[in-house]
Design a protein around this motif. Structure first.
Motif: not given
Length: 558
Positions: A73-97
């Protein structure tokens, strides 16, 4: 790096680490340890300090830095950082952005003079543009207490047509040249579902609300393929840099869907897009020929829902209300479709197997949409399509319980409350606020609440929404104690609404929304602990890294 919890000499530990690093090129299994992680796991919030993923999918998360070594395996040190699941925006307008990034951006302007200055600077910067386009103005944040006028725009750009969408996308501001090209005169009638703002003499002032916007917009040439591609690239950069690994795109055109597929085929998408087809008309007829697209290119794309509109927006007084506006007694807003018409639209889309998501902001619009969904359920039965009302902003208190038996999801945008608190009570009065922005009321009755931003109406940063959800305050901390604080979400509820509930709202909870075995390894590393910092700090959270399917797509240090 945290030490491995084994009593071994340092040189043996270093040898193991070197060995792990030497196999990076041949191993697809990755271990990130030394993180302060949070995820929903078996529907409960779980803390972890290490995660293993392989071939883009989660193997498991662990409560300490020990884990089963199932090979190289490849081992990565997270450095004590906070990890969260990727966030999902439930209503946006991609091309408008994206287009907001390349057109005149008036978001955040605090005065009419400042807005005019920015339009003038943009027009000077791009002297060869035939049309000056932009978005983001919000007259309720200016001190004029009225809509702006064409004559005021003429002061800075007179020879070329100018068209500027309001921040909510439900009104537009034109200069005289744009109205001239569109043939707008005092005799031009208001279209159904739209309104031309006029002066006391009946002359159009330059502002067009909802369906009336098309009178001007129809005159603007379509963007080129290159302009669309540039807009999408800029939108993707914005989304990944703010930790969005997924977005529900509220209104996808034929051209946009074709481009999304091309980007996905070229592995150029860095945020997953769950598409809502724009309307039940010709666009739907074209894009629905082969039925819903549940997954495309390893779940990077889906097109299994439709976006409909029932009314306008509160800021422009286009939201359809049961009783007149408190600050405009002759106005009840704009209802785009009758109950019968809305029922027929939903019957068309739902019969074809599409989840149908309807924009409804005013209490009258929400009631009409609920009645239409009830009619569709009577006709088609319970299809388990997880239909949604987008915004559900002002709902009559007696209508809120109807969401549950109809299995309607409430797709809401927390920053709308903190952006609207300066004018919402003026528009509808305090009594109707009982059913306004009622997140906790919906949650208490068991309705799934999925959060989003409605970008570019609001800022794309989801931590602004997380903060608004738990504080009901502006970023300056106003009002003290929160605006109607009984409707605040708890921190866990807010995170769920941007992750697992958002995945559920897209029929994707088995593959997205949490870091559980078999799901895609979509996660972010951030600079502070969402569950420990003072509430006032939540909106200041910085995304350090964004990973999609086990691949790093953004780093703040790059």
């Amino acid at each position: 790096m945290n030490p491995i919890k084994l009593s071994v000499p340092l040189f043996i530990y270093l040898a193991l680490l070197v060995n792990a690093c030497q196999v990076q090129e041949v191993s697809s299994r990755v271990v990130i340890q030394n993180v302060q992680g949070y995820t929903f796991y078996n529907d409960e919030l779980k803390e972890f300090s290490a995660i293993t993923f392989e071939d883009g999918k989660v193997v498991d998360v662990y409560s300490d830095t020990t884990f089963v070594n199932a090979g190289a395996y490849t081992l990565i040190d997270g450095g004590g950082k906070v990890m969260l699941p990727g966030l999902i925006d439930g209503h946006g307008h991609v091309m408008g952005l994206g287009f907001q990034q390349i057109n005149a951006n008036l978001a955040g302007t605090q005065s009419l003079d400042k807005a005019l200055q920015q339009v003038e600077e943009y027009a000077t910067q791009y002297p060869n543009l035939n049309w000056i386009q932009g978005r983001g103005w919000n007259h309720t944040h200016w001190d004029i207490n009225r809509f702006p006028t064409a004559q005021e725009l003429d002061q800075v750009v007179k020879e070329r047509p100018v068209w500027l969408s309001r921040i909510d996308g439900h009104a537009g501001w034109a200069n005289s040249r744009a109205m001239e090209l569109a043939g707008i005169t005092s005799k031009t009638e208001d279209p159904e579902g739209g309104k031309i703002i006029r002066n006391e003499e009946g002359e159009p002032t330059g502002v067009f609300v909802d369906a009336a916007m098309q009178l001007i917009a129809s005159e603007i040439p379509e963007p080129s393929d290159r302009q669309r591609e540039l807009a999408l690239l800029k939108a993707l950069q914005q989304m990944r840099s703010h930790g969005l690994t997924g977005v529900h795109d509220a209104g996808v055109s034929v051209e946009a869907w074709k481009m999304y597929k091309n980007f996905a085929d070229e592995d150029s998408l860095t945020t997953r897009i769950y598409g809502m087809i724009a309307g039940a008309g010709q666009t739907f007829d074209s894009l629905s020929q082969n039925g819903p697209v549940e997954s495309y290119q390893n779940d990077m794309l889906a097109l299994r829902s439709v976006k409909l509109y029932a009314d306008g927006a509160l800021g422009s007084r286009g939201a359809a209300m049961i009783k007149p506006y408190s600050d405009d007694p002759d106005n009840r807003g704009l209802l785009f479709s009758s109950e019968q018409e809305m029922t027929q639209k939903i019957l068309k889309t739902a019969s074809a197997g599409y989840q149908t998501n309807v924009h409804a902001i005013g209490d009258r619009a929400n009631r009409v949409v609920l009645d239409a969904f009830a009619n569709v359920k009577d006709s088609l039965g319970n299809q388990s399509l997880r239909h949604r009302i987008e915004h559900a902003q002002i709902v009559a208190p007696e209508d809120i319980p109807r969401f549950k038996p109809l299995n309607i999801l409430a797709s809401m945008q927390p920053t709308h409350a903190t952006s609207d608190l300066n004018m919402a009570e003026d528009r509808i009065g305090p009594e109707r606020m009982e059913g306004g922005y009622a997140w906790q009321t919906f949650l208490d009755q068991g309705t799934v609440v999925v959060s989003g931003s409605d970008f570019p109406v609001e800022h794309v940063n989801p931590f602004y929404g997380l903060y608004s959800a738990v504080s009901r305050q502006t970023q300056q901390g106003n009002p003290e104690g929160g605006w109607y604080p009984e409707e605040r979400m708890h921190r866990e509820q807010a995170l769920r609404s941007f992750t697992l509930s958002a995945a559920y709202a897209a029929h994707q909870e088995e593959m997205l929304g949490s870091l559980e075995p078999g799901k895609w390894a979509d996660f972010i590393l951030v600079d502070r602990d969402l569950f420990e910092v003072p509430v006032q700090q939540i909106w200041q959270t910085k995304v350090l890294e964004t990973w999609v399917a086990g691949e790093k797509v953004y780093s703040a240090t790059d």
